[in-house]
Scaffold this motif. Structure first.
Motif, PDB file in Angstrom:
ATOM      1  N   PRO A 123     -64.145  -4.292 -43.892  1.00 14.64           N
ATOM      2  CA  PRO A 123     -63.790  -4.069 -45.298  1.00 14.64           C
ATOM      3  C   PRO A 123     -63.391  -2.621 -45.544  1.00 14.64           C
ATOM      4  N   ALA A 124     -62.393  -2.436 -46.392  1.00 10.02           N
ATOM      5  CA  ALA A 124     -61.924  -1.105 -46.808  1.00 10.02           C
ATOM      6  C   ALA A 124     -61.482  -0.252 -45.620  1.00 10.02           C
ATOM      7  N   THR A 125     -61.031  -0.881 -44.542  1.00  7.03           N
ATOM      8  CA  THR A 125     -60.724  -0.178 -43.300  1.00  7.03           C
ATOM      9  C   THR A 125     -59.336  -0.543 -42.799  1.00  7.03           C
ATOM     10  N   THR A 126     -58.629   0.453 -42.284  1.00  6.34           N
ATOM     11  CA  THR A 126     -57.366   0.240 -41.580  1.00  6.34           C
ATOM     12  C   THR A 126     -57.521   0.773 -40.165  1.00  6.34           C
ATOM     13  N   GLY A 127     -57.249  -0.069 -39.166  1.00 11.68           N
ATOM     14  CA  GLY A 127     -57.486   0.354 -37.796  1.00 11.68           C
ATOM     15  C   GLY A 127     -56.432  -0.132 -36.828  1.00 11.68           C
ATOM     16  N   GLU A 128     -56.559   0.333 -35.590  1.00 13.65           N
ATOM     17  CA  GLU A 128     -55.639  -0.039 -34.517  1.00 13.65           C
ATOM     18  C   GLU A 128     -56.364   0.105 -33.188  1.00 13.65           C
ATOM     19  N   THR A 129     -56.060  -0.787 -32.262  1.00 15.46           N
ATOM     20  CA  THR A 129     -56.604  -0.711 -30.912  1.00 15.46           C
ATOM     21  C   THR A 129     -55.448  -0.860 -29.927  1.00 15.46           C
ATOM     22  N   VAL A 130     -55.349   0.063 -28.965  1.00 18.42           N
ATOM     23  CA  VAL A 130     -54.214   0.116 -28.044  1.00 18.42           C
ATOM     24  C   VAL A 130     -54.731   0.173 -26.617  1.00 18.42           C
ATOM     25  N   SER A 182     -68.551   8.252 -42.053  1.00 18.22           N
ATOM     26  CA  SER A 182     -67.662   7.650 -41.045  1.00 18.22           C
ATOM     27  C   SER A 182     -66.331   7.258 -41.677  1.00 18.22           C
ATOM     28  N   THR A 183     -65.724   8.203 -42.363  1.00 19.36           N
ATOM     29  CA  THR A 183     -64.452   7.933 -43.033  1.00 19.36           C
ATOM     30  C   THR A 183     -63.294   7.812 -42.065  1.00 19.36           C
ATOM     31  N   SER A 184     -63.448   8.386 -40.872  1.00 21.62           N
ATOM     32  CA  SER A 184     -62.404   8.293 -39.851  1.00 21.62           C
ATOM     33  C   SER A 184     -63.063   8.322 -38.483  1.00 21.62           C
ATOM     34  N   GLN A 185     -62.598   7.454 -37.590  1.00 20.52           N
ATOM     35  CA  GLN A 185     -63.123   7.393 -36.232  1.00 20.52           C
ATOM     36  C   GLN A 185     -61.978   7.290 -35.233  1.00 20.52           C
ATOM     37  N   ARG A 186     -62.208   7.842 -34.050  1.00 18.70           N
ATOM     38  CA  ARG A 186     -61.297   7.629 -32.923  1.00 18.70           C
ATOM     39  C   ARG A 186     -62.126   7.620 -31.647  1.00 18.70           C
ATOM     40  N   THR A 187     -61.975   6.560 -30.855  1.00 14.17           N
ATOM     41  CA  THR A 187     -62.685   6.430 -29.581  1.00 14.17           C
ATOM     42  C   THR A 187     -61.695   6.031 -28.505  1.00 14.17           C
ATOM     43  N   SER A 188     -61.742   6.731 -27.373  1.00 15.99           N
ATOM     44  CA  SER A 188     -60.836   6.437 -26.261  1.00 15.99           C
ATOM     45  C   SER A 188     -61.642   6.315 -24.977  1.00 15.99           C
ATOM     46  N   TRP A 189     -61.526   5.161 -24.322  1.00 18.24           N
ATOM     47  CA  TRP A 189     -62.224   4.906 -23.068  1.00 18.24           C
ATOM     48  C   TRP A 189     -61.245   4.897 -21.903  1.00 18.24           C
ATOM     49  N   SER A 190     -61.637   5.406 -20.763  1.00 15.77           N
ATOM     50  CA  SER A 190     -60.882   5.206 -19.530  1.00 15.77           C
ATOM     51  C   SER A 190     -61.801   4.546 -18.511  1.00 15.77           C
ATOM     52  N   PHE A 191     -61.270   3.557 -17.805  1.00  9.57           N
ATOM     53  CA  PHE A 191     -62.071   2.776 -16.866  1.00  9.57           C
ATOM     54  C   PHE A 191     -61.141   2.057 -15.902  1.00  9.57           C
ATOM     55  N   THR A 192     -61.709   1.565 -14.821  1.00 10.91           N
ATOM     56  CA  THR A 192     -60.955   0.806 -13.817  1.00 10.91           C
ATOM     57  C   THR A 192     -61.409  -0.638 -13.840  1.00 10.91           C
ATOM     58  N   SER A 193     -60.450  -1.554 -13.740  1.00 11.58           N
ATOM     59  CA  SER A 193     -60.781  -2.981 -13.740  1.00 11.58           C
ATOM     60  C   SER A 193     -59.808  -3.725 -12.838  1.00 11.58           C
ATOM     61  N   ARG A 194     -60.304  -4.789 -12.239  1.00 12.47           N
ATOM     62  CA  ARG A 194     -59.465  -5.678 -11.438  1.00 12.47           C
ATOM     63  C   ARG A 194     -59.949  -7.103 -11.605  1.00 12.47           C
ATOM     64  N   ALA A 195     -59.118  -8.061 -11.231  1.00 10.72           N
ATOM     65  CA  ALA A 195     -59.495  -9.472 -11.361  1.00 10.72           C
ATOM     66  C   ALA A 195     -60.670  -9.786 -10.452  1.00 10.72           C
ATOM     67  N   LEU A 253     -58.236   2.601 -23.169  1.00  4.38           N
ATOM     68  CA  LEU A 253     -58.371   1.773 -24.366  1.00  4.38           C
ATOM     69  C   LEU A 253     -58.740   2.688 -25.519  1.00  4.38           C
ATOM     70  N   THR A 254     -57.915   2.710 -26.555  1.00  4.36           N
ATOM     71  CA  THR A 254     -58.128   3.627 -27.669  1.00  4.36           C
ATOM     72  C   THR A 254     -58.156   2.857 -28.974  1.00  4.36           C
ATOM     73  N   THR A 255     -59.173   3.115 -29.788  1.00  4.99           N
ATOM     74  CA  THR A 255     -59.239   2.508 -31.114  1.00  4.99           C
ATOM     75  C   THR A 255     -59.452   3.613 -32.150  1.00  4.99           C
ATOM     76  N   SER A 256     -58.790   3.474 -33.273  1.00  7.82           N
ATOM     77  CA  SER A 256     -58.911   4.461 -34.343  1.00  7.82           C
ATOM     78  C   SER A 256     -58.953   3.728 -35.677  1.00  7.82           C
ATOM     79  N   SER A 257     -59.605   4.347 -36.662  1.00  5.68           N
ATOM     80  CA  SER A 257     -59.727   3.698 -37.968  1.00  5.68           C
ATOM     81  C   SER A 257     -59.961   4.740 -39.050  1.00  5.68           C
ATOM     82  N   THR A 258     -59.557   4.392 -40.251  1.00  5.09           N
ATOM     83  CA  THR A 258     -59.902   5.158 -41.450  1.00  5.09           C
ATOM     84  C   THR A 258     -60.406   4.169 -42.483  1.00  5.09           C
TER      85      THR A 258
END
Length: 578
Positions: free
Chosen positions: A401-408, A453-466, A439-444
């Motif tokens: 609620p009351a939030t605009t975000g994006e995950t990339v 917590s009016t604005s957040q940004r979190t960026s993860w780096s990791f390795t993954s395989r099947a 993986l980066t997610t940000s929101s206001t």
């Protein structure tokens, strides 16, 4: 709106449920929106669970040698109910646990079954002359079928289930009654909720091996939604169902929980929510009450029957005055073995990503995982302070609620792989090869119920395989434990606090290879380093706040021993008081 995603515990199912082989099959609430008015004519596939194949639950035509099971039903007034008031009967094979559903028309129906012994049961709604409806569950604990067999189920022989506590004004708000029968093929059960104003009735039996009755009741002040307390009481009978299933709990025998609710802004609605999981009860336990939204202490807000094998989640839903949605804070893994008082704090800042909530229900997922060539991400981004916290998430239906975000999602080289217009949420198709991802997610947000917590940004780096099956993505989250008042404010001057990290799919703290923390007193325009001292798997931080009211923003960068990293920032993580 945010999804109230509770990974550890399923909320109680509304209406009536039937099961065999441990898979929830149906609810007689059907398409009805008003409980207690009718019973659906058959199993509802909306309630299949966890992707398991549901058992065949239809009237069956079998090969030669089968028998006809004829079922007749009467309601509590002695009348044959129409299909809206008794849509089907259930015949459970006591040898295999297999279920046959017998469709009913005007209180009668037939089905072909194999020769065996059966538990036969029906859900019957009786509506009195005053328009008040009750639900009865007439049952025959054992019907031996060697040839064509008639079975009569008469609700006039059922007994009302009553639940009470020794507190003046406390009345039933909701709950569930479950009947379970052990069988070589696994436990079989059926259940109904206390959704009928005329009461819920079960079939008393003689002594019956393996037959059990479990009763869960939620009681509030006069049975109302607005209440200063919520009782969660449980009772168990084994070896049959008593003639008078009346149960009373003493407050002195229950575990009391004091709730401390922290917040800021102009919250107008607050709910306390309990959700319980008992491995022996497929149905869920839990209810909610509306309480005063003013931050502070709520003594004796929750009572729970002590039971070592039941795990509870306690949650707070804090939002605007119309209760349309806000922040959802959850602490899981609560076991009450004895009637010992405990205090649970909810809503403490800073609010940020949480990835280490307990998973004590079979099939519960972590906040982010890989299955085949797909990454599934649903991270609760506004969890409150505390180890192993959980909360609401964004989802397909909408963002917070009351939030605009994006995950990339992208490769570490910067190649974009997918984007979601939700905070901490997305589903991404990737290659099977071992790949380094970012993986980066940000929101206001601009929320009336909080100014943090009016604005957040979190960026993860990791390795993954099947890999075979489901694997958790190794996402990190930096967490803070800061001494704040009920309005999530810290005093001016020198302040010390604890910093630690959690890893997705695990519980407890994770040891980091490196950590830096910075603070800002001007909403992120300028930053200054925070002094850190390692203490095992935690870090002790020291920060001097300037005089006067305002806000403190935090950002952190962390790396674990495997080289996985997180960079996260929170604008207005907590407030400062004069």
């Amino acid at each position: 709106m945010a999804i109230r995603r509770i990974r550890a515990i399923c909320a109680a199912t509304a209406g009536i449920a039937l099961v065999t082989g441990g898979v929830l099959v149906a609810t007689t609430a059907g398409a009805q929106t008003t409980p207690g008015t009718s019973v659906a004519a058959g199993p509802d596939p909306r309630h299949f669970r966890l992707g398991q194949a549901a058992p065949k639950a239809t009237a069956r035509k079998l090969a030669a040698g089968s028998a006809t099971l004829a079922v007749s039903v009467r309601d509590r007034a002695g009348a044959a109910p129409d299909s809206d008031h008794a849509g089907y009967a259930l015949a459970f094979d006591l040898a295999t646990g297999e279920l046959t559903v017998v469709p009913l028309t005007d209180g009668a129906g037939t089905a072909e079954v194999t020769a065996s012994a059966y538990l036969v049961q029906a859900f019957v709604v009786t509506t009195g002359a005053d328009g008040i409806s009750s639900l009865s569950m007439p049952m025959r604990a054992r019907v031996d079928v060697a040839g064509d067999t008639d079975v009569a189920l008469d609700a006039r022989g059922t007994a009302r289930v009553d639940v009470s506590v020794d507190r003046t004004g406390a009345a039933l708000r909701g709950g569930t009654v479950q009947v379970t029968q052990a069988s070589p093929g696994g436990p079989i059960w059926y259940a109904a909720d206390f959704d009928y104003p005329g009461g819920l009735f079960v079939q008393p039996t003689a002594n019956a091996a393996g037959l059990a009755l479990d009763v869960y009741g939620a009681l509030t002040d006069r049975g109302a939604e607005q209440s200063p307390y919520l009782y969660n009481v449980m009772f168990h009978e084994s070896g049959g169902i008593p003639a008078h299933p009346r149960y009373a709990a003493r407050t002195a025998d229950l575990a009391p929980v004091d709730v401390r609710l922290a917040g800021s802004g102009d919250a107008g609605c607050a709910r306390l929510v309990t959700n319980g999981y008992d491995p022996d009860l497929p149905i869920g336990l839990g209810r909610s009450i509306r309480v005063d939204a003013t931050p502070g202490d709520h003594p004796n807000a929750v009572y729970v029957t002590p039971a070592a094998d039941v795990v509870w989640q306690l949650s707070a839903d804090v939002g605007p005055a119309d209760c349309s949605g806000g922040d959802y804070f959850t602490v899981g893994g609560q076991r009450f073995s004895t009637a010992v008082r405990r205090t649970v704090a909810l809503g403490r800042a800073p609010l940020g990503p949480g990835v280490a909530a307990p998973r004590e229900v079979p099939g519960a997922s972590s906040a982010a995982f890989r299955q085949g060539d797909t990454l599934y991400v649903q991270v609760p981004m506004y969890t409150d302070a505390g180890l192993g916290r959980d909360g609401g998430t964004a989802g397909p239906a909408g963002d917070y609620p009351a939030t605009t975000g994006e995950t990339v999602l992208s490769t570490v080289a910067g190649k974009p792989l997918g984007t979601s217009d939700r905070t901490g949420f997305g589903q991404f198709t990737v290659s099977p090869e071992s790949t380094r991802y970012v993986l980066t997610t940000s929101s206001t947000r601009n929320a009336s119920w909080t100014n943090l917590s009016t604005s957040q940004r979190t960026s993860w780096s990791f390795t993954s395989r099947a890999a075979g099956g489901v694997t958790d993505l190794p996402l990190l989250a930096v967490r803070y434990d800061i001494e704040l008042d009920d309005l999530n404010r810290a005093p001016a001057g020198l302040t010390g606090f604890t910093v630690y990290a959690e890893r997705n799919g695990t519980t407890g703290r994770v040891r980091l290879a490196s950590l830096t923390v910075d603070a800002s007193f001007d909403d992120g325009a300028t930053w200054r380093p925070v002094r850190l001292v390692r203490l095992g798997d935690r870090w002790v931080a020291t920060l001097r706040h300037p005089p006067g009211p305002g806000y403190v923003s935090l950002r952190a960068s962390a790396t674990d021993g495997a080289g996985d990293t997180v960079e996260q920032s929170t604008i207005r993580a907590y407030a400062r008081r004069r």
